[in-house]
Scaffold this motif. Structure first.
Motif, short mmCIF file in Angstrom:
data_model
loop_
_atom_site.label_atom_id
_atom_site.label_comp_id
_atom_site.label_asym_id
_atom_site.label_seq_id
_atom_site.Cartn_x
_atom_site.Cartn_y
_atom_site.Cartn_z
N PRO A 1 14.63 4.09 9.57
CA PRO A 1 13.38 5.11 9.42
C PRO A 1 12.46 4.38 9.82
O PRO A 1 12.46 3.46 9.79
N VAL A 2 11.88 5.38 10.94
CA VAL A 2 10.07 4.82 11.24
C VAL A 2 9.58 4.68 10.19
O VAL A 2 9.29 2.91 10.25
N LEU A 3 9.30 4.77 8.87
CA LEU A 3 8.40 4.56 7.81
C LEU A 3 9.20 3.24 7.53
O LEU A 3 8.50 2.04 7.31
N LYS B 1 0.78 -1.13 -0.16
CA LYS B 1 -0.24 0.19 0.10
C LYS B 1 1.06 1.13 -0.17
O LYS B 1 2.29 0.98 0.29
N ASN B 2 0.38 2.80 -0.03
CA ASN B 2 0.98 3.32 0.10
C ASN B 2 1.57 4.22 0.45
O ASN B 2 0.42 4.00 2.12
N TYR B 3 2.41 4.98 1.90
CA TYR B 3 2.88 5.11 2.96
C TYR B 3 2.55 6.47 2.79
O TYR B 3 2.92 6.86 2.18
N LYS B 4 2.41 7.48 4.02
CA LYS B 4 2.39 8.65 4.04
C LYS B 4 2.75 8.61 5.05
O LYS B 4 2.66 8.63 6.35
N HIS B 5 3.73 9.88 4.85
CA HIS B 5 4.93 9.99 6.16
C HIS B 5 4.97 11.79 5.84
O HIS B 5 5.26 12.66 4.87
N ILE B 6 5.01 12.41 6.68
CA ILE B 6 4.58 13.73 6.44
C ILE B 6 5.83 14.62 7.65
O ILE B 6 5.99 14.14 8.71
N LEU B 7 6.73 15.17 6.72
CA LEU B 7 7.27 15.25 7.49
C LEU B 7 7.62 17.14 7.66
O LEU B 7 7.05 17.69 7.76
N GLN C 1 7.67 -4.48 10.52
CA GLN C 1 6.56 -4.63 11.25
C GLN C 1 5.79 -5.68 10.80
O GLN C 1 4.85 -6.64 11.42
N GLU C 2 4.66 -4.74 9.92
CA GLU C 2 3.56 -5.56 8.71
C GLU C 2 4.03 -6.98 8.10
O GLU C 2 2.79 -7.85 7.75
N HIS C 3 5.28 -6.71 7.56
CA HIS C 3 5.66 -8.06 6.44
C HIS C 3 6.28 -8.65 6.45
O HIS C 3 6.06 -9.98 6.58
N TYR C 4 7.04 -8.58 7.94
CA TYR C 4 8.42 -9.58 8.51
C TYR C 4 8.44 -9.72 9.75
O TYR C 4 7.66 -8.64 10.75
N VAL C 5 8.64 -10.43 10.39
CA VAL C 5 8.68 -11.26 12.48
C VAL C 5 10.50 -11.19 12.22
O VAL C 5 10.37 -11.87 11.96
N PHE D 1 5.52 9.75 -0.01
CA PHE D 1 4.51 9.08 -0.32
C PHE D 1 5.64 7.64 -0.46
O PHE D 1 6.17 7.98 -2.07
N SER D 2 5.55 6.30 0.20
CA SER D 2 6.55 5.25 -0.57
C SER D 2 5.79 4.14 -0.80
O SER D 2 4.33 3.89 -0.12
N ARG D 3 6.00 3.50 -1.33
CA ARG D 3 5.41 2.19 -1.86
C ARG D 3 6.67 1.21 -2.03
O ARG D 3 7.70 1.19 -1.79
N PHE D 4 6.51 0.09 -1.48
CA PHE D 4 7.17 -0.71 -1.20
C PHE D 4 6.91 -2.52 -2.09
O PHE D 4 5.96 -2.40 -2.36
N ILE D 5 8.49 -2.65 -2.70
CA ILE D 5 8.04 -3.31 -3.99
C ILE D 5 8.88 -4.46 -3.66
O ILE D 5 10.04 -5.02 -3.74
N ILE D 6 7.89 -5.77 -3.26
CA ILE D 6 8.28 -7.23 -2.97
C ILE D 6 8.85 -7.31 -4.30
O ILE D 6 7.74 -7.77 -4.61
#
Length: 352
Positions: A339-341, A294-300, A347-351, A306-311
């Motif tokens: 970075p927190v992002l 999904k799209n992650y929005k990170h406001i600094l 944490q959401e995709h791996y243990v 706007f970040s997306r991860f392509i696994i």
DNA sequence: AAATCGGGGTA
DNA sequence: TACCCAGATTT
């Protein structure tokens, strides 16, 4: 407001209204210094757990100086402004090597240490060593601006001079530590940026801003420039139980922290398009399975990311690895400063 | 003198 | 969204 009555009045307020915080029950300059670095541009509620973890991990400045930098960064993860963590470590080393493990006791000497600027030098000198020098932070600007009616912009050189001069005029020789902390605590609890508690304020009858209903107008601050948008596409290369990560070495955001291979765009692009780029094709190969997050929005402060991860999963050994990249197992990744992002994504995709 | 650096809270 | 937070350092 008459300047003569201000110090006594605000210290009295402080004695009966101050929060109980761990760095207030000590005169150990190490603990006071650590708390001040953590609290730079950071609220007490956010910094407190970090302070407790640091004190537990490094009870003394010598313990901190002896730690590896990566370990310090890892403990700092999530606090932001990571230069603070690197300077914290550098400063600890400097105190050990240049000052025999003891913090210098004067404003001027403290100022020469890494990560210690005017505010922090004044805080340590006054709180740990009772030197009569005033701290000037966001709270002090706000409180003095409102009570004494000063409308010089607080982020202008003149404003900084003027507020520093007034603050130093006010700070008493008798108890500079209590005075400095009183003004800041008052700014944090009562004279807040939005909706100050004027109806129960001890300075109500003496406050310039209240008498003119100018609480919202003071302090004056010049506008900063607008923030920019950045679009990050991370390639998460998964090989068996390892992920390809790299240490950020460019002079950019998150220097020294670990993330994935990154393709940055100044406008949104379809993630599939990213996989067609030459550098990415070389790494990924053809027999890979792709999952797009999904799209992650990170406001600094001055940018929105706007970040997306392509696994990308591949059984083939990856040959074309970029500079600074290498594979890490999941337990190894858990120990890397990120970075927190990136941390959230993992944490959401791996243990870990 | 201006730009840069993070993340979270609040209205 | 905009602003703020116990600012320091580099350009």
């Amino acid at each position: 407001m008459d300047k003569r009555y201000f110090p006594d009045k605000i210290v009295k307020w402080y004695e009966s209204n101050k929060r109980s915080l761990p760095w207030r029950d000590t005169r150990d300059p190490y603990k006071i210094w650590l708390s001040e670095i953590i609290l730079q541009q950071t609220r007490v509620s956010q910094g407190l757990p970090y302070y407790l973890r640091f004190i537990e991990a490094y009870p003394t400045v010598r313990a901190l100086a002896a730690a590896p930098e990566q370990e310090v960064l890892r403990l700092w993860q999530g606090l932001g402004y990571y230069t603070r963590a690197r300077n914290l470590h550098k400063c600890a080393k400097a105190v050990v090597s240049l000052h025999n493990g003891e913090f210098p006791r004067t404003y001027e000497t403290l100022l020469s240490l890494p990560g210690i600027g005017e505010y922090t030098a004044a805080a340590i000198a006054s709180i740990a060593f009772k030197q009569a020098v005033a701290v000037v932070d966001g709270n002090v600007f706000r409180v003095l601006s409102r009570i004494f009616g000063i409308d010089t912009p607080i982020n202008s050189p003149e404003g900084k001079k003027q507020f520093t001069a007034l603050a130093n005029e006010l700070v008493p020789t008798a108890q500079p530590d209590a005075h400095n902390q009183a003004v800041m605590e008052f700014g944090a609890l009562f004279c807040t940026p939005q909706n100050p508690q004027c109806d129960t304020c001890i300075f109500q009858k003496n406050c310039f801003a209240f008498s003119r209903k100018m609480q919202q107008a003071l302090p004056v601050k010049l506008k900063l420039k607008a923030s920019r948008k950045r679009y990050f596409y991370y390639i998460v290369l998964e090989h068996r139980n390892s992920l390809l990560m790299r240490k950020r070495e460019q002079k950019d955001i998150w220097l020294g922290l670990f993330d994935f291979h990154l393709v940055e765009k100044n406008r949104p692009v379809k993630p599939e398009k990213i996989l067609e780029e030459e550098a990415v094709k070389k790494m990924v190969g053809n027999d890979a399975s792709i999952t797009i997050s999904k799209n992650y929005k990170h406001i600094l402060t001055h940018q929105t990311i706007f970040s997306r991860f392509i696994i990308v999963k591949s059984d083939k050994k990856i040959k074309h690895v970029h500079q600074n990249h290498s594979f890490y197992s999941l337990p190894q990744i858990a120990a890397l400063p990120k970075p927190v992002l990136v941390s959230r994504f993992l944490q959401e995709h791996y243990v870990l």
